[in-house]
Design an enzyme around this catalytic site. Structure first.
Site, PDB file in Angstrom:
ATOM      1  N   ASN A 129      -7.716   4.925  -2.602  1.00  0.00           N
ATOM      2  CA  ASN A 129      -6.151   5.092  -3.140  1.00  0.00           C
ATOM      3  C   ASN A 129      -6.451   3.683  -4.069  1.00  0.00           C
ATOM      4  OD1 ASN A 129      -3.719   6.204  -2.374  1.00  0.00           O
ATOM      5  ND2 ASN A 129      -3.626   3.849  -1.513  1.00  0.00           N
ATOM      6  N   CYS A 130      -6.292   2.889  -3.594  1.00  0.00           N
ATOM      7  CA  CYS A 130      -5.376   2.096  -4.775  1.00  0.00           C
ATOM      8  C   CYS A 130      -7.022   1.752  -5.974  1.00  0.00           C
ATOM      9  CB  CYS A 130      -5.355   0.663  -4.474  1.00  0.00           C
ATOM     10  SG  CYS A 130      -3.591   0.804  -3.687  1.00  0.00           S
TER      11      CYS A 130
END
Length: 205
Positions: A115-116
């Site tokens: 994700n990040c």
């Protein structure tokens, strides 16, 4: 990729949500990645590498998920970023801060791989920033949705292979620390070589 690195260690979202909360990292084991994050922060300090600590406000400021874990909170930092979107570049001062500091290389640790971390790695590449990804100081959770199911190990392993193929050098924390000591610049692989190696069932040595 042979450019002399002017590094910053980017410590992404090492918050309680991923340690004691509802998104507990499964692979690599959370205790392992936290230990290596601490090692990376200490090595960065010893080598004069600035440390950027990132905190995702999406968990809700002052909620039990929001605080930084003690491994990060107890160590010094040079810059702090609050973010609302996956990429650390999005709607933050990271790019401006890097320009002011002359940073051309980001060493990425923290959560989550899919994700990040992935968003930041991809955007860094598009901005011409070199990336070093410490695979044992990062981690993933499993997913299941209408597209299918994937374990944390699968997600982390596959994305690490993808990062190495084009977007950054994937290293263990010990390999990165050794590179700091030796002055060697880690090199990423490339798409064509990664594909041809897979077709011939050979792995790099």
């Amino acid at each position: 990729m042979s450019t002399t690195p002017r590094r910053a260690l980017l410590v992404i979202d090492v918050q309680e949500a991923y340690v004691t909360g509802s998104l507990r990292i499964e692979h690599p084991p959370i205790e392992q990645s936290l230990h290596n994050i601490g090692l990376a922060m200490d090595a960065a300090r010893a080598h004069g590498i600035p440390v950027v600590v990132v905190q995702h406000t999406g968990f809700g400021v002052d909620s039990p998920n929001w605080p930084l874990h003690a491994v990060v909170a107890s160590r010094p930092k040079d810059h702090h970023i609050d973010k609302t979107l996956p990429s650390v570049f999005a709607q933050t001062d990271l790019a401006d801060w890097m320009a002011q500091q002359g940073i051309n290389t980001l060493t990425v640790v923290g959560y989550m791989t899919q994700n990040c971390n992935a968003s930041t790695v991809y955007e860094a590449h598009h901005r011409g920033v070199n990336v070093e990804y410490l695979s044992d100081a990062t981690g993933a959770v499993p997913y299941a949705n209408r597209a299918g199911r994937a374990s944390a190990e699968e997600i982390h392993r596959v994305l690490s292979v993808i990062f190495e193929s084009n977007f950054g050098a994937v290293l263990s924390t010990q390999e990165w620390m050794a590179a700091l000591e030796s002055g060697q610049v880690p090199q990423r692989d490339n798409v064509m070589a990664s594909n041809q190696r897979a077709l011939s069932h050979n792995t790099p040595t």
